[in-house]
Write a protein that holds these residues in place. Structure first.
Motif, PDB file in Angstrom:
ATOM      1  N   ALA A  52       0.863  -1.183   0.000  1.00 42.29           N
ATOM      2  CA  ALA A  52       0.000   0.000   0.000  1.00 42.29           C
ATOM      3  C   ALA A  52       0.889   1.218   0.000  1.00 42.29           C
ATOM      4  O   ALA A  52       1.927   1.227   0.643  1.00 42.29           O
ATOM      5  CB  ALA A  52      -0.908   0.011   1.221  1.00 42.29           C
ATOM      6  N   ALA A  53       0.512   2.235  -0.751  1.00 43.27           N
ATOM      7  CA  ALA A  53       1.322   3.459  -0.796  1.00 43.27           C
ATOM      8  C   ALA A  53       1.160   4.176   0.535  1.00 43.27           C
ATOM      9  O   ALA A  53       0.273   5.011   0.708  1.00 43.27           O
ATOM     10  CB  ALA A  53       0.888   4.342  -1.951  1.00 43.27           C
ATOM     11  N   SER A  54       2.017   3.822   1.480  1.00 43.60           N
ATOM     12  CA  SER A  54       1.885   4.344   2.832  1.00 43.60           C
ATOM     13  C   SER A  54       2.202   5.826   2.891  1.00 43.60           C
ATOM     14  O   SER A  54       1.644   6.553   3.694  1.00 43.60           O
ATOM     15  CB  SER A  54       2.822   3.576   3.771  1.00 43.60           C
ATOM     16  N   TYR A  55       3.123   6.262   2.045  1.00 40.48           N
ATOM     17  CA  TYR A  55       3.423   7.683   1.997  1.00 40.48           C
ATOM     18  C   TYR A  55       4.038   7.992   0.642  1.00 40.48           C
ATOM     19  O   TYR A  55       4.850   7.227   0.126  1.00 40.48           O
ATOM     20  CB  TYR A  55       4.384   8.112   3.103  1.00 40.48           C
ATOM     21  N   SER A  56       3.656   9.104   0.075  1.00 37.62           N
ATOM     22  CA  SER A  56       4.237   9.498  -1.216  1.00 37.62           C
ATOM     23  C   SER A  56       4.420  11.005  -1.264  1.00 37.62           C
ATOM     24  O   SER A  56       3.635  11.760  -0.691  1.00 37.62           O
ATOM     25  CB  SER A  56       3.346   9.047  -2.378  1.00 37.62           C
ATOM     26  N   LEU A  57       5.494  11.386  -1.918  1.00 38.94           N
ATOM     27  CA  LEU A  57       5.797  12.790  -2.169  1.00 38.94           C
ATOM     28  C   LEU A  57       6.116  12.868  -3.655  1.00 38.94           C
ATOM     29  O   LEU A  57       7.259  12.790  -4.072  1.00 38.94           O
ATOM     30  CB  LEU A  57       6.998  13.227  -1.311  1.00 38.94           C
ATOM     31  N   ILE A  58       5.063  12.979  -4.462  1.00 39.06           N
ATOM     32  CA  ILE A  58       5.175  12.764  -5.899  1.00 39.06           C
ATOM     33  C   ILE A  58       4.854  14.035  -6.677  1.00 39.06           C
ATOM     34  O   ILE A  58       3.828  14.671  -6.464  1.00 39.06           O
ATOM     35  CB  ILE A  58       4.224  11.645  -6.365  1.00 39.06           C
ATOM     36  N   ASP A  59       5.772  14.390  -7.592  1.00 39.44           N
ATOM     37  CA  ASP A  59       5.517  15.492  -8.516  1.00 39.44           C
ATOM     38  C   ASP A  59       4.496  15.040  -9.556  1.00 39.44           C
ATOM     39  O   ASP A  59       4.400  13.858  -9.884  1.00 39.44           O
ATOM     40  CB  ASP A  59       6.842  15.886  -9.193  1.00 39.44           C
ATOM     41  N   ASP A  60       3.735  15.999 -10.071  1.00 36.79           N
ATOM     42  CA  ASP A  60       2.696  15.668 -11.057  1.00 36.79           C
ATOM     43  C   ASP A  60       3.258  14.950 -12.278  1.00 36.79           C
ATOM     44  O   ASP A  60       2.563  14.140 -12.908  1.00 36.79           O
ATOM     45  CB  ASP A  60       1.968  16.942 -11.515  1.00 36.79           C
ATOM     46  N   THR A  61       4.528  15.238 -12.613  1.00 32.83           N
ATOM     47  CA  THR A  61       5.119  14.657 -13.829  1.00 32.83           C
ATOM     48  C   THR A  61       5.367  13.156 -13.695  1.00 32.83           C
ATOM     49  O   THR A  61       5.554  12.478 -14.710  1.00 32.83           O
ATOM     50  CB  THR A  61       6.447  15.355 -14.167  1.00 32.83           C
ATOM     51  N   VAL A  62       5.394  12.611 -12.470  1.00 31.95           N
ATOM     52  CA  VAL A  62       5.676  11.178 -12.294  1.00 31.95           C
ATOM     53  C   VAL A  62       4.547  10.436 -11.583  1.00 31.95           C
ATOM     54  O   VAL A  62       4.688   9.263 -11.268  1.00 31.95           O
ATOM     55  CB  VAL A  62       7.004  10.962 -11.534  1.00 31.95           C
ATOM     56  N   LYS A  63       3.429  11.121 -11.327  1.00 28.78           N
ATOM     57  CA  LYS A  63       2.304  10.465 -10.665  1.00 28.78           C
ATOM     58  C   LYS A  63       1.793   9.275 -11.468  1.00 28.78           C
ATOM     59  O   LYS A  63       1.502   8.206 -10.920  1.00 28.78           O
ATOM     60  CB  LYS A  63       1.172  11.476 -10.441  1.00 28.78           C
ATOM     61  N   GLU A  64       1.660   9.467 -12.776  1.00 26.31           N
ATOM     62  CA  GLU A  64       1.143   8.398 -13.622  1.00 26.31           C
ATOM     63  C   GLU A  64       2.079   7.197 -13.627  1.00 26.31           C
ATOM     64  O   GLU A  64       1.637   6.045 -13.621  1.00 26.31           O
ATOM     65  CB  GLU A  64       0.934   8.905 -15.047  1.00 26.31           C
ATOM     66  N   VAL A  65       3.392   7.462 -13.617  1.00 26.73           N
ATOM     67  CA  VAL A  65       4.370   6.377 -13.611  1.00 26.73           C
ATOM     68  C   VAL A  65       4.233   5.556 -12.341  1.00 26.73           C
ATOM     69  O   VAL A  65       4.179   4.315 -12.376  1.00 26.73           O
ATOM     70  CB  VAL A  65       5.806   6.939 -13.731  1.00 26.73           C
ATOM     71  N   ASP A  66       4.135   6.236 -11.195  1.00 26.69           N
ATOM     72  CA  ASP A  66       4.014   5.525  -9.922  1.00 26.69           C
ATOM     73  C   ASP A  66       2.699   4.745  -9.852  1.00 26.69           C
ATOM     74  O   ASP A  66       2.667   3.613  -9.367  1.00 26.69           O
ATOM     75  CB  ASP A  66       4.102   6.509  -8.763  1.00 26.69           C
ATOM     76  N   ALA A  67       1.630   5.356 -10.340  1.00 28.55           N
ATOM     77  CA  ALA A  67       0.330   4.686 -10.313  1.00 28.55           C
ATOM     78  C   ALA A  67       0.308   3.456 -11.210  1.00 28.55           C
ATOM     79  O   ALA A  67      -0.363   2.463 -10.906  1.00 28.55           O
ATOM     80  CB  ALA A  67      -0.771   5.660 -10.730  1.00 28.55           C
TER      81      ALA A  67
END
Length: 410
Positions: A254-269
């Motif tokens: 589970a993504a317990s914590y994330s600090l993600i820029d908009d440019t890489v949100k899709e990649v992480d998802a």
């Protein structure tokens, strides 16, 4: 044979005795070489950054060789790409942005072949790749030489001429000698940068260690780990996925914590969980310099080019989670030293998370103990009341009061 022709032939083959034009040219070339090397030596000993030193060097080379332009391309740490690092005569906006894969373009070809090259008309050469943004059309001819560290190529130096120029053997020799001198400039500057970088990393690791020991609050700790890892490695995004820690109260990732820029949100998802799963299964760090070139993961074709490092959070040989970073702010890919640095951060983070999880478990146990003690106290009061009175109304009031104070016996 007529005496005149014999004399002419003898004069043509005569070794210069110091009085002819060949000797004058040789002396002039030697003087130019000494001037350029002296200037590069002075630049090398300055306290300027590598970028500043290279810019001063290309200016000195162009000036010394009497040409209108010069440039230096550097090979990246992966050895896959050459990038424009300094230039005079070309558009300055392309510095740091103009790149060629190894073997492509004149710069990539010279870096791969490790031999000098002179082209009087580069535009007609099949190896030449025209990039209009550079302003290269101002020049008619060029010469290039590899910058070598023994057998390893560090980059390529160019000299550019605005008029047609058929570079002589002495010109090539001068440029090659200059390239050898620039090699020392690059190596010394990189050595200093590496030392300063190591000192900075040690300071960062100390600061992160102090931050991780400043709290036992689990959510706050996750935020500190993500923030410090992102800042230390200048990444655009960080995701921490937990596994096997009781406080997660969930199976799987589970993504317990994330600090993600908009440019890489899709990649992480899209592939964040797959990367975390692979890292956990392998129990070792994962480096993906360019996701578009990696075939290990599915559904990546539509994603933007991404560089990724992922490290397991291991405590007593048990993977408790995964920390993943996406893309460097500089646009450069992650490298092995970045992966090693994140691994150092992860080792401390794994211990801190385990301690925080243990603290939360102890808090829960203490709360459960207090609740059980209260319930036992209620049962004791009821039992004691039942043994001391036969008045049903009084007994019911005691039971009701005890149950209300203890929030019930359930």
């Amino acid at each position: 044979m007529p005496a005149k022709d014999t004399a002419a032939k003898a004069d043509k083959n005569r070794i210069p005795d110091g009085r002819g034009p060949a000797k004058s040219v040789m002396k002039a070339t030697l003087k130019t070489e000494l001037q350029i090397l002296s200037e590069i030596g002075r630049i090398s000993n300055s306290s300027a950054s590598l970028t500043e030193k290279l810019q001063q060097t290309v200016e000195a080379v162009a000036r010394g060789m009497g040409k209108e332009g010069a440039s230096v391309f550097l090979l990246d740490r992966s050895g896959a790409t050459v990038t424009l690092a300094a230039a005079i005569g070309l558009n300055q906006e392309t510095i740091g942005k103009l790149s060629f894969p190894l073997g492509m373009g004149i710069a990539g070809w010279v870096a791969e072949q490790k031999v000098p090259l002179a082209l009087e008309d580069p535009f007609s050469d099949p190896r030449f790749q025209y990039v209009p943004e550079t302003g290269i059309e101002r020049f008619k001819s060029l010469s290039a030489a590899p910058i070598m560290d023994e057998s390893r190529c560090l980059g390529v130096i160019f000299v550019l001429s605005a008029t047609p120029w058929n570079a002589s053997a002495s010109d090539i020799t001068l440029l090659t000698t200059t390239a050898n001198q620039i090699s020392g400039v690059i190596q010394n500057a990189r050595l200093l940068d590496d030392l300063q970088g190591r000192l900075s990393e040690l300071g960062t690791i100390y600061d992160i260690g102090m931050a991780l020991t400043s709290t036992l609050d689990f959510e706050e700790l996750l935020a500190l780990i993500a923030k410090n890892a992102t800042q230390a490695l200048q990444a655009k995004g960080c995701a921490i996925r937990l596994l096997n820690l009781p406080v997660t109260r969930a199976s799987g990732f589970a993504a317990s914590y994330s600090l993600i820029d908009d440019t890489v949100k899709e990649v992480d998802a899209t592939i964040g969980e797959a990367i975390a799963r692979k890292t956990a299964e392998d129990k070792k760090p994962l480096l993906i310099r360019d996701l578009s070139l990696d075939t290990s993961f599915e559904n990546t074709a539509a994603l933007t080019p991404t560089s990724i490092i992922s490290v397991p959070l291991i405590f007593h040989n048990k993977v408790n989670g995964i920390i993943t970073l996406y893309n460097k702010e500089s646009g450069q890919p992650f490298y092995e030293d970045d992966l090693q640095f994140l691994s150092t951060i992860a080792s401390g983070a794994a211990v801190a998370l385990e301690n925080a999880a243990m603290y939360e478990r102890m808090e829960e146990l203490a709360t459960d103990t207090r609740t059980r003690a209260e319930k036992l106290s209620i049962l004791y009061d009821i039992g004691n009341a039942m043994s001391t009175t036969l008045d049903l109304d009084k007994l019911l009031r005691i039971i009701l009061t005890a149950a209300t104070m203890g929030s019930g016996l359930a």
